[in-house]
Design a protein around this motif. Structure first.
Motif, PDB file in Angstrom:
ATOM      1  N   VAL A  12       0.777  -1.214  -0.042  1.00  0.00           N
ATOM      2  CA  VAL A  12      -0.186  -0.087  -0.048  1.00  0.00           C
ATOM      3  C   VAL A  12       0.946   1.110   0.009  1.00  0.00           C
ATOM      4  N   ALA A  13       2.023   1.298   0.707  1.00  0.00           N
ATOM      5  CA  ALA A  13       2.745   2.372   0.972  1.00  0.00           C
ATOM      6  C   ALA A  13       3.385   2.495  -0.350  1.00  0.00           C
ATOM      7  N   LEU A  18       3.941   5.960  -5.388  1.00  0.00           N
ATOM      8  CA  LEU A  18       4.038   6.023  -6.893  1.00  0.00           C
ATOM      9  C   LEU A  18       2.707   7.040  -7.042  1.00  0.00           C
ATOM     10  N   LEU A  19       1.811   6.806  -6.618  1.00  0.00           N
ATOM     11  CA  LEU A  19       0.610   7.517  -6.932  1.00  0.00           C
ATOM     12  C   LEU A  19       0.859   9.401  -6.680  1.00  0.00           C
ATOM     13  N   VAL A  20       1.354   9.379  -5.601  1.00  0.00           N
ATOM     14  CA  VAL A  20       1.947  10.893  -5.184  1.00  0.00           C
ATOM     15  C   VAL A  20       2.831  11.428  -6.416  1.00  0.00           C
ATOM     16  N   ILE A  21       3.811  10.372  -6.718  1.00  0.00           N
ATOM     17  CA  ILE A  21       4.825  10.816  -7.710  1.00  0.00           C
ATOM     18  C   ILE A  21       4.118  11.423  -9.078  1.00  0.00           C
ATOM     19  N   LEU A  22       3.317  10.596  -9.293  1.00  0.00           N
ATOM     20  CA  LEU A  22       2.290  10.698 -10.576  1.00  0.00           C
ATOM     21  C   LEU A  22       1.528  11.928 -10.397  1.00  0.00           C
ATOM     22  N   LEU A  23       0.864  12.298  -9.277  1.00  0.00           N
ATOM     23  CA  LEU A  23       0.079  13.368  -9.250  1.00  0.00           C
ATOM     24  C   LEU A  23       1.117  14.589  -9.312  1.00  0.00           C
ATOM     25  N   LEU A 322       5.133   1.423   8.346  1.00  0.00           N
ATOM     26  CA  LEU A 322       5.339   0.052   8.181  1.00  0.00           C
ATOM     27  C   LEU A 322       5.192  -0.624   9.705  1.00  0.00           C
ATOM     28  N   GLY A 323       5.254   0.237  10.652  1.00  0.00           N
ATOM     29  CA  GLY A 323       5.236  -0.115  12.109  1.00  0.00           C
ATOM     30  C   GLY A 323       3.876  -0.611  12.608  1.00  0.00           C
TER      31      GLY A 323
END
Ligand SMILES: Nc1ncnc2c1ncn2[C@@H]1O[C@H](COP(=O)(O)OP(=O)(O)OP(=O)(O)O)[C@@H](O)[C@H]1O
Ligand SMILES: [Mg+2]
Lengths: 330, 243
Positions: A12-13, A18-23, A322-323
């Motif tokens: 998920v992270a 990747l999504l943020v980079i795309l945006l 991830l904790g």
């Protein structure tokens, strides 16, 4: 399948990043009309800075796992590794590969000494004492470096092979910014394999859980703890050497800011988790570079990004991305 | 096999163990019983080097192990299943079993012992890839015993192995203790469940506030009026109430 991926924090992270980079890319290409090649260049820079952060952050997280303490001297060990780089390259004129090996081999000695003399005597002391000792060790290294090497910046010589610029489709890369992420991932995979699949790796995880019972199993916990410091410091040294090829000025205080940021990276990723430390490193590196690239007028605040992120994470998910707090049966 | 003499242990200023002496003969089961806080766990911790005694002597097969590092003591063939199980929750069941054999170099022997502990505790084999922290309490206790056996101990010290287990599992654990002992392992057993412990014990000691107050064969202690009053009736009743 999709459900399974969504239940995996790591997946998920990574997807979210990747999504943020795309945006960000969409924003960059539409709002400020940044050409794709320039964006790609920033991305590479962000990735390579992120890898450097990751290499240092691993050391924080490993020491935390095994001793439940923050090794505040870790950033200064990174600084010392750059002085080692300076001496091997400039003073002894070693070829860079040899210098690299020497730096990676010498720096862990500093890590071992700090553990041996600043932390081990306090193994059974309250956590606060160890924390103060760590801050003391940090000051000691900074002041020793100032005393021995002077406060004026030393400049690392250029390593042509690493600093050479190559261009692919009008995107310009320094060789080193491609080498660093590859090296980081190779190290990450090797390290995770070591910890998960070797006898010493199992012992390391056992010590992390319970020092006493690890001793009852016959594990020499002092050796495992030293090994943890060796791994952490040598990764900081690898990071330091690569750092030096990109930012060649060396001063005794230069470990402070990267040290703090990498500590933040480890916390953001979930302290105690190596993959988390690497992810935190990448988030910080990419975030810092992309903010500067996209909003040049606030670039003076670039260092603030890490700390704002820290505050947000501590508010939203204190155990880090991830904790997870392991539930224990009593 | 194990001979403890005039052992004194302090925690800070408080005396937890006040001059005790006892011995554990080779190939026997020795039970150590006593009320909460009597100093039973402290005794075992001192033998294995986790707690540093103040004075006294601890001999194992005629050799002093007093004050040695735990790592060295366990390499001589002593091991402990600690109070409260303390399995490595962050390791898989199989890794817990493997780390029990950390000091061994005889890979074939380790493999066959692994088969043996899986035969003793079949449930562990089914769970071998599960994180040990997700096991049930009883399964964790079995794992703690399995882990200890993997070092192929000559002397196995067990600190309340039946704590918190259902009666049927308790019977199971006691049967297994007997079987382990038949395999030639000497056992020093701490139990709140004094009745069952003394029944399988060749020899027993009773501890009260840091002192040994009674000793004898298991049978003698079972019939001792003082022990009966203090530990058998009451202890058995309390045990049932808790379960
Ligand atoms: N780490 C410690 N620091 C201070 N006092 C301790 C420590 N460990 C044990 N004690 C004290 O020493 C005494 C003996 O404790 P010990 O754990 O040996 O008792 P025990 O016989 O095992 O009891 P139980 O049946 O409840 O497990 C107790 O009074 C306890 O409070
Ligand atoms: Mg106890």
């Amino acid at each position: 399948m999709a459900g399974k991926i969504l239940r995996n924090n790591l997946a998920v992270a990574v997807l979210a990043i990747l999504l943020v980079i795309l945006l960000v890319y969409v924003y960059a290409s539409t709002a400020i009309k940044m050409p794709g090649s320039v964006f790609l260049q920033h991305l590479t820079n962000g990735l390579s800075l992120g890898s450097l952060f990751a290499l240092i952050a691993i050391g924080y997280t490993m020491v935390y796992t095994i001793l439940s303490m923050i090794n505040f001297a870790h950033g200064d060990i990174f600084m010392i590794s750059l002085y080692f780089a300076f001496f091997t390259l400039s003073v002894f004129n070693m070829p860079w590969v040899l210098a690299f090996v020497c730096v990676a081999a010498l720096t862990p000695i500093v890590g071992i000494l700090i553990e041996r003399f600043a932390y081990r005597p306090l193994r059974d002391a309250p956590k606060n004492s160890v924390l103060i000792s760590a801050i003391g060790a940090s000051f000691l290294l900074e002041n020793a470096a100032t005393y021995l090497f002077g406060g004026r910046p030393k400049v690392l010589p250029d390593i042509p092979l690493l600093s050479r610029v190559i261009s692919i489709h009008s995107v310009n890369f320094q060789v080193v910014s491609i080498v660093i992420p590859i090296l980081t991932f190779a190290i990450l995979i090797a390290l995770i394999n070591f910890i998960n699949h070797t006898k010493t790796g199992i012992a390391m995880r056992a010590v992390a859980k319970d020092h006493e019972i690890a001793r009852v199993m016959g594990v020499n916990i002092n050796r495992i703890i030293s090994l943890t410091f060796i791994i952490g410091s040598s990764l900081a040294a690898v990071g330091g050497f690569m750092w030096g090829t990109r930012y060649p000025g060396i001063t005794p205080m230069m470990g402070v800011m990267p040290g703090l940021k990498c500590f933040v990276a480890a916390v953001v990723g979930g302290i105690g988790d190596i993959k988390g430390a690497v992810m935190g490193g990448f988030i910080l590196g990419l975030g810092e570079i992309l903010i500067v690239a996209l909003f040049p007028n606030i670039s003076g605040y670039r260092d603030a990004f890490a700390f704002i992120l820290l505050i947000i994470i501590l508010l939203v998910k204190p155990t880090g991305i991830l904790g997870s707090k392991a539930r224990e049966k009593v | 096999m194990l001979k403890v003499e005039n052992l004194v242990v302090n925690y800070g200023g408080i005396t937890a163990i006040n001059n005790i002496s006892f011995d554990v003969p080779d190939k026997q089961i020795v039970a150590l019983i006593g009320a909460n806080g009597a100093g039973k766990s402290t005794t075992l911790r001192s033998v294995i080097g986790l707690t540093k005694p103040k004075s006294g002597s601890i001999e194992y097969n005629g050799e002093s192990i007093y004050g040695l590092d735990s790592q060295l003591i366990v390499s001589k063939g002593i091991t402990l299943t600690p109070e409260g199980r303390r399995i490595f929750a962050n390791l898989t069941v199989l890794e817990n079993i493997k780390i029990g054999a950390y000091l061994r170099r005889d890979e074939d022997g380790v493999k066959s012992d692994q088969k043996w502990v899986y035969e003793l505790f079949p449930i562990l084999e089914k769970r071998s890839w599960q994180m040990a922290g997700t096991l049930s309490g009883g399964e964790q206790q079995m794992l703690a015993v399995a882990r200890a056996l993997m070092s192929r101990p000559k002397l196995l010290m067990m600190d309340e192995p039946s704590l918190g287990l259902a009666p049927i599992i308790v019977n199971n654990i006691f049967a297994i203790i007997k079987e382990i002992n038949k395999n030639g392992v000497t056992i020093l057993l701490i139990e709140q469940n004094a009745n069952m412990a003394l029944k399988i014990a060749d020899k027993g000691y009773v501890m009260e506030t840091g002192k040994i107050t009674a000793a004898g064969t298991g049978e003698e202690l079972l019939n001792d009026p003082h022990v009966k009053a203090a530990y058998l009736g009451a202890a058995a009743g309390k045990k049932k109430g808790r379960l």
